[in-house]
Design a protein around this motif. Structure first.
Motif, PDB file in Angstrom:
ATOM      1  N   PRO A 118       0.381  41.512  -9.021  1.00  0.00           N
ATOM      2  CA  PRO A 118       0.597  43.101  -9.227  1.00  0.00           C
ATOM      3  C   PRO A 118       0.952  43.276 -10.722  1.00  0.00           C
ATOM      4  O   PRO A 118       0.754  44.286 -11.250  1.00  0.00           O
ATOM      5  CB  PRO A 118       1.975  43.285  -8.284  1.00  0.00           C
ATOM      6  N   TRP A 119       1.936  42.291 -11.383  1.00  0.00           N
ATOM      7  CA  TRP A 119       2.132  42.505 -12.666  1.00  0.00           C
ATOM      8  C   TRP A 119       1.076  42.490 -13.548  1.00  0.00           C
ATOM      9  O   TRP A 119       0.895  43.055 -14.638  1.00  0.00           O
ATOM     10  CB  TRP A 119       3.219  41.435 -13.001  1.00  0.00           C
ATOM     11  N   GLY A 123      -0.318  45.524 -16.231  1.00  0.00           N
ATOM     12  CA  GLY A 123      -0.722  45.121 -17.326  1.00  0.00           C
ATOM     13  C   GLY A 123      -1.927  45.544 -17.791  1.00  0.00           C
ATOM     14  O   GLY A 123      -2.406  45.961 -18.824  1.00  0.00           O
ATOM     15  N   LEU A 124      -3.026  45.214 -16.962  1.00  0.00           N
ATOM     16  CA  LEU A 124      -4.634  45.631 -17.297  1.00  0.00           C
ATOM     17  C   LEU A 124      -4.614  47.073 -17.338  1.00  0.00           C
ATOM     18  O   LEU A 124      -5.488  47.787 -18.064  1.00  0.00           O
ATOM     19  CB  LEU A 124      -5.414  44.896 -16.006  1.00  0.00           C
ATOM     20  N   VAL A 125      -3.808  47.887 -16.338  1.00  0.00           N
ATOM     21  CA  VAL A 125      -3.881  49.243 -16.412  1.00  0.00           C
ATOM     22  C   VAL A 125      -3.135  49.861 -17.575  1.00  0.00           C
ATOM     23  O   VAL A 125      -3.954  50.741 -18.049  1.00  0.00           O
ATOM     24  CB  VAL A 125      -3.402  49.868 -15.194  1.00  0.00           C
ATOM     25  N   SER A 126      -2.210  49.239 -17.946  1.00  0.00           N
ATOM     26  CA  SER A 126      -1.733  49.571 -19.180  1.00  0.00           C
ATOM     27  C   SER A 126      -2.547  49.627 -20.519  1.00  0.00           C
ATOM     28  O   SER A 126      -2.815  50.386 -21.275  1.00  0.00           O
ATOM     29  CB  SER A 126      -0.389  49.217 -19.389  1.00  0.00           C
ATOM     30  N   ILE A 127      -3.330  48.270 -20.597  1.00  0.00           N
ATOM     31  CA  ILE A 127      -4.103  48.208 -21.673  1.00  0.00           C
ATOM     32  C   ILE A 127      -5.297  49.009 -21.706  1.00  0.00           C
ATOM     33  O   ILE A 127      -5.642  49.919 -22.775  1.00  0.00           O
ATOM     34  CB  ILE A 127      -4.533  46.655 -21.665  1.00  0.00           C
ATOM     35  N   GLY A 128      -5.962  49.478 -20.425  1.00  0.00           N
ATOM     36  CA  GLY A 128      -6.674  50.420 -20.383  1.00  0.00           C
ATOM     37  C   GLY A 128      -6.405  51.820 -20.543  1.00  0.00           C
ATOM     38  O   GLY A 128      -7.130  52.400 -21.342  1.00  0.00           O
ATOM     39  N   VAL A 129      -5.197  52.184 -20.262  1.00  0.00           N
ATOM     40  CA  VAL A 129      -4.583  53.750 -20.617  1.00  0.00           C
ATOM     41  C   VAL A 129      -4.488  53.610 -22.091  1.00  0.00           C
ATOM     42  O   VAL A 129      -5.064  54.753 -22.671  1.00  0.00           O
ATOM     43  CB  VAL A 129      -3.551  54.064 -19.550  1.00  0.00           C
ATOM     44  N   ILE A 130      -3.748  52.643 -22.598  1.00  0.00           N
ATOM     45  CA  ILE A 130      -3.563  52.739 -24.007  1.00  0.00           C
ATOM     46  C   ILE A 130      -4.723  52.548 -25.082  1.00  0.00           C
ATOM     47  O   ILE A 130      -4.931  53.439 -25.833  1.00  0.00           O
ATOM     48  CB  ILE A 130      -2.659  51.416 -24.432  1.00  0.00           C
ATOM     49  N   GLY A 131      -5.784  51.871 -24.508  1.00  0.00           N
ATOM     50  CA  GLY A 131      -6.849  51.888 -25.216  1.00  0.00           C
ATOM     51  C   GLY A 131      -7.659  53.150 -25.317  1.00  0.00           C
ATOM     52  O   GLY A 131      -8.522  53.421 -26.128  1.00  0.00           O
ATOM     53  N   LEU A 132      -7.979  53.651 -23.971  1.00  0.00           N
ATOM     54  CA  LEU A 132      -8.630  54.884 -23.897  1.00  0.00           C
ATOM     55  C   LEU A 132      -8.018  56.122 -24.490  1.00  0.00           C
ATOM     56  O   LEU A 132      -8.704  56.600 -25.262  1.00  0.00           O
ATOM     57  CB  LEU A 132      -8.696  55.358 -22.403  1.00  0.00           C
ATOM     58  N   VAL A 133      -6.625  56.100 -24.687  1.00  0.00           N
ATOM     59  CA  VAL A 133      -5.985  57.284 -25.294  1.00  0.00           C
ATOM     60  C   VAL A 133      -6.072  56.973 -26.974  1.00  0.00           C
ATOM     61  O   VAL A 133      -6.782  57.682 -27.735  1.00  0.00           O
ATOM     62  CB  VAL A 133      -4.749  57.130 -24.783  1.00  0.00           C
TER      63      VAL A 133
END
Length: 195
Positions: A118-119, A123-133
Motif C-alpha cells: 500500500p505505501w 508513492g507510485l500514484v504520487s510520482i504519477g500525479v506530480i509527473g503529470l502536473v
C-alpha cells in the motif's frame, strides 16, 4: 543514472540536452546560431570534459554515459515539442506522451512484476500525479513562453539539485567538476538567451 552517479552531475549532464537540441536544430531545421552561441558550444564541451574528467574512455562511468544518452533523447523531445505545439493542445501532447511511454514500458515492467505494498502504491500514484502536473505545466509553458526564457528558467534545477545532493546525500563534487559545471551552466544560459 541517478543510482550510479551524484544527483547534481546527472542533472547537469541531462541538461546538456540544450546543446544537443541546438546542434540538431542547426542540422535538421537549418537554424543559424548566433555569435554568442558559436562561442558557447565549444566552451560547453570544455566544461563537459572538466565534469567527466576522462583520462580514457574506460574512466567514464555507466551513470555518466546513461545521463548523456538521456540528454540526447531529451533534445529530441524538446525539438518534437517545438513542432507539435504548433498544431496540438497541451492535453493532446501529454496524453500521447504518457500513452506511448506506457506502451513501451508495459513489457519490461510485467517481466519482473511484484505486487506493490500500500505505501508503495501511494508513492507510485504520487510520482504519477506530480509527473503529470509537471509535464502539463512544462508543455503549457513552452507554448506561451519564448524558448530562451523557458530554457534559462529550467537551468535553475542544476544548482537546486547540487544543493539537494550536498544536503540530502552528502555528495561533494571535486573542484574540476564545479568549474566544469559552472562553465556548462554559463554556456547553456548563453545559448538559451541568444539562440
Amino acid at each position: 543514472s541517478l543510482v550510479l552517479i551524484e544527483v547534481a552531475k546527472a542533472t547537469l549532464l541531462f541538461n546538456f540536452s540544450t546543446v544537443w537540441a541546438l546542434l540538431m536544430s542547426v542540422a535538421f531545421f537549418k537554424e543559424k546560431p548566433s555569435l554568442q552561441t558559436k562561442i558557447a558550444i565549444p566552451l560547453s564541451f570544455v566544461g563537459l570534459a572538466l565534469v567527466l574528467q576522462p583520462t580514457n574512455l574506460h574512466v567514464i562511468g555507466l551513470g555518466e554515459v546513461l545521463a548523456l544518452i538521456a540528454s540526447v533523447f531529451n533534445a529530441g523531445v524538446v525539438l518534437s515539442l517545438k513542432v507539435l505545439r504548433r498544431d496540438n493542445s497541451t492535453g493532446q501532447i501529454v496524453f500521447a506522451n504518457y500513452f506511448a511511454s506506457s506502451c513501451l514500458v508495459i513489457g519490461p515492467a510485467t517481466a519482473q512484476f511484484v505486487l506493490p505494498t500500500p505505501w508503495v502504491w501511494v508513492g507510485l500514484v504520487s510520482i504519477g500525479v506530480i509527473g503529470l502536473v509537471g509535464q502539463l505545466l512544462m508543455t503549457l509553458g513552452y507554448r506561451f513562453t519564448p524558448a530562451s526564457i523557458a530554457g534559462s528558467v529550467s537551468l535553475i534545477i542544476v544548482p537546486l539539485m547540487f544543493i539537494s545532493g550536498v544536503v540530502l546525500f552528502n555528495e561533494i563534487p571535486d573542484m574540476l567538476s564545479i568549474i566544469g559545471g559552472s562553465v556548462i551552466l554559463v554556456c547553456l544560459g548563453l545559448i538559451t538567451r541568444y539562440q
